[in-house]
Scaffold this active site. Structure first.
Site, short mmCIF file in Angstrom:
data_model
loop_
_atom_site.label_atom_id
_atom_site.label_comp_id
_atom_site.label_asym_id
_atom_site.label_seq_id
_atom_site.Cartn_x
_atom_site.Cartn_y
_atom_site.Cartn_z
N ARG A 232 -15.23 1.45 -19.19
CA ARG A 232 -15.41 2.79 -19.63
C ARG A 232 -15.58 3.59 -18.46
O ARG A 232 -16.14 3.23 -17.52
CB ARG A 232 -16.42 3.08 -20.68
CG ARG A 232 -16.38 2.60 -22.00
CD ARG A 232 -15.38 3.58 -22.61
NE ARG A 232 -15.20 3.18 -24.03
CZ ARG A 232 -14.23 2.23 -24.54
NH1 ARG A 232 -13.22 1.63 -23.40
NH2 ARG A 232 -13.81 1.87 -25.62
N GLU A 261 -12.19 11.75 -19.91
CA GLU A 261 -10.74 11.78 -20.26
C GLU A 261 -10.45 12.98 -21.13
O GLU A 261 -11.12 13.26 -22.12
CB GLU A 261 -10.40 10.36 -20.78
CG GLU A 261 -10.51 9.35 -20.09
CD GLU A 261 -10.21 8.03 -20.70
OE1 GLU A 261 -10.08 7.76 -21.83
OE2 GLU A 261 -11.03 7.09 -20.12
N HIS A 279 -5.65 5.32 -19.77
CA HIS A 279 -6.57 4.73 -20.90
C HIS A 279 -5.26 3.69 -21.80
O HIS A 279 -5.34 3.87 -22.82
CB HIS A 279 -7.26 5.46 -21.68
CG HIS A 279 -8.42 4.67 -22.41
ND1 HIS A 279 -9.57 5.28 -22.70
CD2 HIS A 279 -8.42 3.40 -22.42
CE1 HIS A 279 -10.31 4.12 -23.16
NE2 HIS A 279 -9.90 3.22 -23.18
#
Lengths: 313, 325
Positions: A232, A261, A279
């Site tokens: 993460r 993000e 991602h």
């Protein structure tokens, strides 16, 4: 089941959205510019929430949905779901473990190779016509390097297995040492970083692992060391990472995730020793379909009173 | 030792690693590095041919019978490439000249590059990095980026199971891939399923990785029939030589969507790359550098330096090449 309200809080694979729409009364959060309006009108009907790695169910949302019974995440990481609150209120939580393990491990190695061998830069070199002016410079060999893994769970072990295929030696840091593992254990991330060339983050995001990659770890990894993050964004102190890269204190970074993000620090765009991905750890047709089937299977099991397939809470 | 007393080594090319090699060994050997603009004959005016017993050449330098005739005292030819098709091995044998090449020194790096290209084209790594770095990307949502294809567990066909092919196979096995192959001959020591037909191999696989040498039998071994057999979801990686693939047909098939994508380190007419490829998002392009890492370059210097030392002290060479007929 067509009267069961399901709230979809994130964009997911079209197949999943379509199936949810067919089976339940589906509310898409983006159809309601004012979240408050959605809640006032439909909160009482919503018995399930489906989210993903970026959008889950925080305390506020859980409180606003009095009939919520289950949160089914289209991801394996659940740091965006208030697990404690769910536990307290008896709300079930499911995720998508195992089906994406190989996919994410593949990407970790792909990122490492792209970074060390400058695959993206080489591709840019050819497309810009620069090859006609001369050869690209020498890159860094991957085979045989020492790989340090933070978190030796399903994904960490899958990464280790692949790296071994490249004759890499494996070391790791984990909350507790794995007695049945042949890999070398280090009791701290700084020690791990000091003793490996490629450091890969593969643990869940919790309060303990927030910014587990900090200035001290980055400096220990050093100007010939490489950081790969498929966990993460918040595992890494992003500001420290950016300054280390700009100052040459870190050899390079391959990042699939970022602290906020879809924001990517602009300073990274001009660097040739980083690889940046939006991602995509689990982003293949095959895997996202398997993940979708798990979400659907968990919801179905819950509403039929059967045991959940992959419960976390 | 004065330079005149050091053993002479004639250098043709020069090979890319020469700039690293020279400072490391110039105290042991006198390297004669002819200017590309001057000829061997010109060089021979300053250095008597009988004083030249060793030659170091790059992969693109012809060591033909004509060249060998100019160097009657030559007893060693070292090339920095794995291949030796630029050297007249028969003439070397006739003249009792030992030949040594790079052997498997690049195999790991080339195998790494093959896997890197395969992962990149299947998981769209370069395309995604490019997507993020495009100005105004901030307006484009990440969930709009197209999904890739899974590598783990797929069937991969290796074209040429030599030193590099075996290293590729080993790496892909750790991803749970199923390895199939074609090669000049079936390998008795290997348990991977063998296909004598490349078309059959392509029909059965999800991706092809070309790792073999280029010769009369392998020229355009990947042709239109093979590409179509691989199919719309299939991928091709080439780390061998551009001539292994019918490049025009590959471009056509990519344009028509007959194949999923390609990762290419080599091309038919380097450094020229078909301009259609430069616009595509489902190809990954690399400037013939699969072997070129810092580590391989250092290993190569060590190998060359070691072989020069061995030769001049009458010890056996490493990676000696003998003519197989």
């Amino acid at each position: 089941m067509g009267t069961i309200g399901v709230l979809l809080v994130a964009r997911v694979l079209p197949y999943l959205e379509q199936e949810l729409d067919k089976r339940y009364k589906l509310f898409r959060i983006w159809d309601y510019p004012q979240k408050a309006q959605l809640l006032t009108q439909h909160a009482a009907a919503i018995r399930a929430v489906v989210g993903n790695s970026n959008d889950g169910a925080d305390a506020d949302l859980i409180d606003a949905l009095p009939k919520l019974e289950i949160v089914s995440s289209f991801s394996v990481g659940v740091d965006k779901i208030d697990l404690e609150k769910c536990r307290a209120k008896g709300i079930r939580v499911t995720n998508t473990p195992d089906v994406l393990t190989d996919e994410v491990a593949d990407l970790a190695i792909g990122l490492t190779l792209a970074l060390l061998r400058r695959i993206c830069e080489c591709d840019r070199y050819v497309r810009s016509g620069n090859w006609k002016k001369g050869d690209y410079k020498l890159t860094t060999k991957f085979s045989g390097k020492t790989v340090g893994i933070i978190g030796l769970g399903r994904i960490g072990q899958a990464i280790a297995k692949r790296a071994e295929g490249f004759n890499c030696s494996i070391c790791y840091y984990s909350r507790t040492e794995k007695r049945d593992s042949n890999y070398k254990y280090y009791p701290s991330v700084v020690e791990l970083a000091s003793n490996c060339e490629i450091l890969i983050v593969a643990c869940p995001l919790t309060d303990e692992t927030h910014h587990i990659i900090n200035r001290e770890v980055i400096n220990a990894l050093g100007p010939k060391g490489f950081l790969i993050n498929i966990g993460r964004g918040k595992h890494v102190d992003e500001a420290e990472l950016v300054s280390a890269l700009q100052e040459g204190r870190l050899g390079g970074a391959g990042l699939d995730v970022f602290e906020d993000e879809p924001v990517v620090p602009e300073e990274l765009f001009g660097l040739e020793n980083v690889v940046l991905l939006p991602h995509v750890g689990s982003a293949t047709v095959e895997t996202r379909t398997d993940m979708a089937d798990l979400v659907l299977g968990n919801l179905e099991a819950h509403f039929l009173g059967k045991p959940l397939l992959t419960p976390l809470v | 030792m004065a330079e005149e007393a050091l053993p002479k080594v004639l250098v043709l090319g020069p090979p890319t690693c020469f700039s690293t090699l020279e400072p490391l060994y110039s105290h042991k050997f006198h390297f004669l590095n002819p200017n590309p603009n001057s000829t061997l004959q010109h060089l021979m005016r300053f250095h008597h041919p009988s004083s030249i017993r060793a030659l170091l050449c790059a992969a693109n330098c012809s060591v033909s019978a004509d060249v060998l005739r100019l160097l009657p005292s030559l007893r060693l030819v070292l090339t920095t490439s794995a291949g030796t098709d630029h050297i007249d091995l028969r003439e070397c044998r006739r003249r009792r000249i030992q030949v040594a090449a790079a052997g498997g020194i690049f195999s790991e790096d080339v195998a790494d590059a093959a896997v890197a290209l395969l992962l990149d084209v299947m998981r769209k790594i370069s395309a995604a990095d490019r997507y993020l770095r495009t100005p105004n990307h901030g307006n484009r949502r990440w969930d709009f980026f197209t999904l890739g294809s899974k590598l783990s567990g797929k069937r991969i066909g290796i074209v040429g199971l030599g030193s590099i092919g075996m290293e590729v196979a080993k790496r892909l096995e750790s991803f749970g891939c199923i390895i199939l192959y074609t090669s000049k001959h079936k390998k008795a020591t290997v348990s991977y399923p063998f296909y004598s037909s490349v078309v059959q191999l392509a029909t059965t696989c999800d991706a092809l990785v070309a790792c073999c040498a280029l010769n009369e039998q392998t020229k355009r071994i990947i042709n239109r029939e093979v590409i179509l057999a691989l199919g719309k979801g299939g991928f091709i990686v080439n780390v061998g030589r551009g001539g292994l693939i019918d490049e025009k047909e590959l471009v056509k098939c990519l344009m028509e969507g007959e194949i999923g994508g390609a990762g290419l380190d080599v091309f038919e007419n380097e450094p020229h790359v078909p301009r259609e490829l430069l616009q595509m998002n489902n190809v990954v392009l690399s400037p013939h550098c699969a072997a070129f890492t810092v580590e391989a370059s250092m290993d190569l210097c060590g190998l060359v330096g070691g072989n020069l030392e061995a030769f001049f002290s009458n010890r056996p060479l490493t990676n000696s090449v003998t003519l197989v007929e």
